[in-house]
Design a protein around this motif. Sequence first.
Motif, PDB file in Angstrom:
ATOM      1  N   MET A 451     -18.515  18.970  -8.836  1.00  0.00           N
ATOM      2  CA  MET A 451     -17.087  18.659  -8.989  1.00  0.00           C
ATOM      3  C   MET A 451     -16.531  19.216 -10.294  1.00  0.00           C
ATOM      4  N   THR A 452     -17.360  19.244 -11.342  1.00  0.00           N
ATOM      5  CA  THR A 452     -16.901  19.793 -12.622  1.00  0.00           C
ATOM      6  C   THR A 452     -16.486  21.250 -12.451  1.00  0.00           C
ATOM      7  N   GLU A 453     -17.317  22.017 -11.749  1.00  0.00           N
ATOM      8  CA  GLU A 453     -17.017  23.435 -11.535  1.00  0.00           C
ATOM      9  C   GLU A 453     -15.870  23.619 -10.540  1.00  0.00           C
ATOM     10  N   ILE A 454     -15.773  22.734  -9.558  1.00  0.00           N
ATOM     11  CA  ILE A 454     -14.682  22.832  -8.569  1.00  0.00           C
ATOM     12  C   ILE A 454     -13.333  22.619  -9.250  1.00  0.00           C
ATOM     13  N   VAL A 471     -12.973  26.482  -0.681  1.00  0.00           N
ATOM     14  CA  VAL A 471     -13.632  25.923  -1.868  1.00  0.00           C
ATOM     15  C   VAL A 471     -15.011  25.369  -1.500  1.00  0.00           C
ATOM     16  N   ALA A 472     -15.107  24.682  -0.355  1.00  0.00           N
ATOM     17  CA  ALA A 472     -16.389  24.133   0.078  1.00  0.00           C
ATOM     18  C   ALA A 472     -17.410  25.247   0.275  1.00  0.00           C
ATOM     19  N   GLY A 473     -16.975  26.363   0.867  1.00  0.00           N
ATOM     20  CA  GLY A 473     -17.877  27.477   1.087  1.00  0.00           C
ATOM     21  C   GLY A 473     -18.318  28.136  -0.203  1.00  0.00           C
ATOM     22  N   LYS A 474     -17.412  28.216  -1.175  1.00  0.00           N
ATOM     23  CA  LYS A 474     -17.736  28.874  -2.437  1.00  0.00           C
ATOM     24  C   LYS A 474     -18.797  28.104  -3.215  1.00  0.00           C
ATOM     25  N   ARG A 479     -16.939  20.103   3.343  1.00  0.00           N
ATOM     26  CA  ARG A 479     -15.563  19.687   3.122  1.00  0.00           C
ATOM     27  C   ARG A 479     -15.487  18.175   2.932  1.00  0.00           C
ATOM     28  N   GLU A 480     -16.321  17.450   3.689  1.00  0.00           N
ATOM     29  CA  GLU A 480     -16.315  15.990   3.591  1.00  0.00           C
ATOM     30  C   GLU A 480     -16.729  15.533   2.184  1.00  0.00           C
ATOM     31  N   TYR A 481     -17.698  16.242   1.608  1.00  0.00           N
ATOM     32  CA  TYR A 481     -18.160  15.889   0.253  1.00  0.00           C
ATOM     33  C   TYR A 481     -17.013  16.016  -0.750  1.00  0.00           C
ATOM     34  N   ILE A 482     -16.281  17.164  -0.679  1.00  0.00           N
ATOM     35  CA  ILE A 482     -15.177  17.389  -1.626  1.00  0.00           C
ATOM     36  C   ILE A 482     -14.089  16.335  -1.429  1.00  0.00           C
ATOM     37  N   SER A 483     -13.734  16.063  -0.183  1.00  0.00           N
ATOM     38  CA  SER A 483     -12.694  15.063   0.090  1.00  0.00           C
ATOM     39  C   SER A 483     -13.091  13.702  -0.454  1.00  0.00           C
ATOM     40  N   ARG A 484     -14.349  13.314  -0.225  1.00  0.00           N
ATOM     41  CA  ARG A 484     -14.821  11.997  -0.671  1.00  0.00           C
ATOM     42  C   ARG A 484     -14.833  11.900  -2.201  1.00  0.00           C
ATOM     43  N   LYS A 485     -15.311  12.956  -2.867  1.00  0.00           N
ATOM     44  CA  LYS A 485     -15.428  12.919  -4.324  1.00  0.00           C
ATOM     45  C   LYS A 485     -14.063  12.909  -4.994  1.00  0.00           C
ATOM     46  N   PHE A 486     -13.091  13.658  -4.419  1.00  0.00           N
ATOM     47  CA  PHE A 486     -11.749  13.634  -5.009  1.00  0.00           C
ATOM     48  C   PHE A 486     -11.154  12.230  -4.911  1.00  0.00           C
ATOM     49  N   PHE A 494      -7.713  16.188  -1.827  1.00  0.00           N
ATOM     50  CA  PHE A 494      -7.861  17.536  -2.367  1.00  0.00           C
ATOM     51  C   PHE A 494      -6.521  18.256  -2.506  1.00  0.00           C
ATOM     52  N   SER A 495      -5.716  18.233  -1.459  1.00  0.00           N
ATOM     53  CA  SER A 495      -4.445  18.978  -1.491  1.00  0.00           C
ATOM     54  C   SER A 495      -3.477  18.378  -2.499  1.00  0.00           C
TER      55      SER A 495
END
Length: 553
Positions: A451-454, A471-474, A479-486, A494-495
């Motif tokens: 998340m720090t790098e994202i 972003v998830a692919g990079k 995608r679920e991980y990013i949504s949950r962490k945000f 995320f948006s």
Amino acid sequence: MKALIVDDEARVRKAVRLLVDWDAHQIDEILEAGNGNEAIGLIRKEKPALVIMDMMMESGSGVELMTWVDEFAGNTKFIVVSGHDDFDFVRQTVRHGGIDYILKPIEADMINNAVSKAVAAWRSEEEERSHRQLQSLRLNEIKPIYGEKLLSALIDDKVNAEASLRRLTGDGIIPQSIQAARLILLQTDSGNNPLLKRFGGDSELMYYAIVNICNEFLQLQRKGVAFRYWGGPPEIAIILWDLEESVIELISRINQGIYRTLQFRMHFGISTAGAFPGQLPAQRTEAAEALLRRNLLRHEDYCHFSPGAGAGGMPADSRESGNTETEAPLNFADVQEDWRMAVISGTAEALSAAAQHWTHELSRRGVVTPQMLNSWKADALLFRSRLVREALGNQSDSVLAELEQADLLSPSPPPSGYSFSLFAWRDWSFALMQQLSQTLSARHMKERNPMTEIVKYIEQNYPSDLSLQEVAGKFYVSREYISRKFKQEYGINFSDYIGSVRIEKAKLLMQNPNLKLAQISEMVGFHDVKYFSKVFKKQVGCSPKDFRGQAEH
């Protein structure tokens, strides 16, 4: 008033609760601890007036607990309840100021009499402390009656030493006939809070009082002079020109006088006899070294001689010098690997075991000196610095600065304090390792957290059409991980986070009057100025036009 019962047997604690008439002694809160370590935590937090304790416990012995109480909670009174009729235990109890030593099985009359004495002593000292505080204004007006600056000049000012001596002999402070003398230093400790409290926190007043007590014994028979030494750190010095009397006997009487007045005994560093006043600078170094080399485990030794010098100026025996070593001194290198593994493991058990091991080894070897503790502390901090640099590389400077700032809030026990407590040094070493372990672990977790790098990536690429999928692919996460962490870390999706970054950038750009809203909208990643205005108003509470107008005014 609070009381604390310390025993590793619950049935004994219950018996004490039932046998003592707490109401009669006006004790309204009774606490319990199952061992010495737990007791220390409660004493720190609750500050009980009375501790009723066992002598033999599995974790933290009664002697160690008494030593800690004597050093850090001197106002607390304690009674020992033990199943062991051991003279050494009784002697330790008396030496540390215990009220009574009661053998099990406990008799009600005996323990109630002991509690009554303890409560009376505590109340009497409380009244005395209050009285001394009221008198502090008067004591503050006391002026030293000796030329302390002139006496200090004899030690550290070669240019003016001769003129200072003429003044001192002319004023009758020093006899003209002196050919030889000793220099003695009193162990002063500005961190001795219990003693400072007696003087309302005024350390200068404390020094003056101690000097005056010393001079009551020295000046009456013209044996020497005590004074505040002004040539370095706060010190009290004695120039002793009566070399006929045993210096140990004289200091014993002075110390008894200090104890009667202040309920503290001082440590004295004693030089060899030497030519007066020419040898005074070397004698001060000698006396200071004697204090640094005193064996902290020998609590009842208050006279400390420099290596090779005894009470009569001849080579000292091991009893006087206090420098007997049963084994080679413990080096930090002997436990460094234990500490390293404990810090890396991060478990409370490993950290506690490492802290306990080195304090045990210190005491087992029979000698601990302030000089050794200063060296140990320096080595421990150097170990910390090396471990941080090995683990964090370029980030180490900022982390070390944070740790050093934390040291100011949780300092080590003073290596040259009035007394020595294994409990205090064990706690300090545990806290040092624990904080180091937690700091390194937190940094590593942060490095491993994508998340720090994202977030950094979003900050750098916010004008682009960033999608959750891209972003998830990079960063090789779902995608679920990013949504949950945000949601967890920022409370928004995320948006919305990208939108908030863009709006903050837009607010900065609006400070430039030459940029139109359409240009700003495009620059921050909104291709439709109307949609930009809608999002801006939702987040900021006003339209971009109104915001810019407010900024201009």
